[in-house]
Design a protein around this motif. Sequence first.
Motif, PDB file in Angstrom:
ATOM      1  N   VAL A  27       0.861  -1.181   0.000  1.00 45.29           N
ATOM      2  CA  VAL A  27       0.000   0.000   0.000  1.00 45.29           C
ATOM      3  C   VAL A  27       0.898   1.231   0.000  1.00 45.29           C
ATOM      4  O   VAL A  27       1.590   1.494   0.988  1.00 45.29           O
ATOM      5  N   PRO A  28       0.916   2.017  -1.073  1.00 43.96           N
ATOM      6  CA  PRO A  28       1.784   3.206  -1.140  1.00 43.96           C
ATOM      7  C   PRO A  28       1.173   4.372  -0.366  1.00 43.96           C
ATOM      8  O   PRO A  28       0.280   5.056  -0.851  1.00 43.96           O
ATOM      9  N   LEU A  29       1.643   4.590   0.835  1.00 42.82           N
ATOM     10  CA  LEU A  29       1.079   5.659   1.658  1.00 42.82           C
ATOM     11  C   LEU A  29       1.720   7.004   1.319  1.00 42.82           C
ATOM     12  O   LEU A  29       2.936   7.094   1.102  1.00 42.82           O
ATOM     13  N   PRO A  30       0.925   8.060   1.300  1.00 42.22           N
ATOM     14  CA  PRO A  30       1.474   9.387   1.027  1.00 42.22           C
ATOM     15  C   PRO A  30       2.243   9.919   2.235  1.00 42.22           C
ATOM     16  O   PRO A  30       1.939   9.585   3.384  1.00 42.22           O
ATOM     17  N   PHE A  31       3.274  10.698   1.969  1.00 37.93           N
ATOM     18  CA  PHE A  31       3.985  11.420   3.032  1.00 37.93           C
ATOM     19  C   PHE A  31       4.622  12.655   2.416  1.00 37.93           C
ATOM     20  O   PHE A  31       5.279  12.541   1.390  1.00 37.93           O
ATOM     21  N   PRO A  32       4.410  13.835   3.014  1.00 42.17           N
ATOM     22  CA  PRO A  32       3.583  14.093   4.196  1.00 42.17           C
ATOM     23  C   PRO A  32       2.121  13.681   3.971  1.00 42.17           C
ATOM     24  O   PRO A  32       1.654  13.631   2.837  1.00 42.17           O
ATOM     25  N   VAL A  33       1.446  13.400   5.075  1.00 42.73           N
ATOM     26  CA  VAL A  33       0.054  12.982   5.036  1.00 42.73           C
ATOM     27  C   VAL A  33      -0.770  13.962   5.859  1.00 42.73           C
ATOM     28  O   VAL A  33      -0.312  14.438   6.898  1.00 42.73           O
TER      29      VAL A  33
END
Length: 308
Positions: A27-33
């Motif tokens: 799961v490619p999580l965004p950062f900054p979030v």
Amino acid sequence: MLHYAYGSVKKSIEAYVSRAGGEVIEVPLPFPVSSNDEIISEFRRALERGKAEGKRVRLAVIDHVTSMPSVVIPVKELVKICREEGVDQVFVDAAHAIGCTDVDMKEIGADFYTSNLHKWFFCPPSVAFLYCLKSPRSSDLHHPVVSHEYGNGLAIESAWIGTRDYSAQLVVPAVLEFVNRFEGGIEGIKKRNHDAVVEMGEMLCKAWGTRFGSPPDMCASLIMVGLPACLGITSDSDALKLRTHLRDNFGVEVPIYYRAPKDGEVGSVTGYARISHQVYNKVDDYYTFRDAVNQLVSNGFSCALLSK
């Protein structure tokens, strides 16, 4: 599993899954979030990929508090989505959670949940717990090391594994007594740690003209603080070298995360420091870090100089 899953956990999953002939969906999580909704949306999209062409998702591994970058994940909501989408089992890797953020097994509802007591619960290394949801499958659970108690249930199988040193576990009752000396016990400690790390993070952001990697309500006792862009952090190697430079020259130990710029970004923040707070930390610890970075900036320092 999440893209930001802990490195050794990712390797373990890849090893077992490839051996079984399956595949891993990250799961490619965004950062900054900026919100839990961003994480939930990415998780749903990854589940859709996992179920494409009639495939079946056998296991979801979800962090409760990611290590780097550090973000509190909405585990309750993600577990609920897994149930709705027919995921066989859910394992929550909560290494940082106990003593750091709220933990409620029944509310989270995962099949498995594990956390270390040596990170935020004042215990020596190798003290941890594993929670397993009672189900018809429970009888099929076994400790990976087969010993004398094999077949007597996971709890008993785990109680005596050959010549392992169990002295660290004997400390837990004394740790509980120690924790309860503080006002509010562990709940009071968690709240004060969170409030303090947010306050110190805001002080650093103000000093450097940066911002957090996530809102304070998505942080526990750790928070990601943007470093000045002029430090020139352009790779994971730069982040590691800067960490070493701060330790060797300023006596500051702080993990640094490299966040690659997105297409078209110029002069963006690419380095984030993961600061944390525990009962023994003092305000001066964070001032020392602030002053060290300010000195590097005023001296025209760049990570490019460390490779020379």
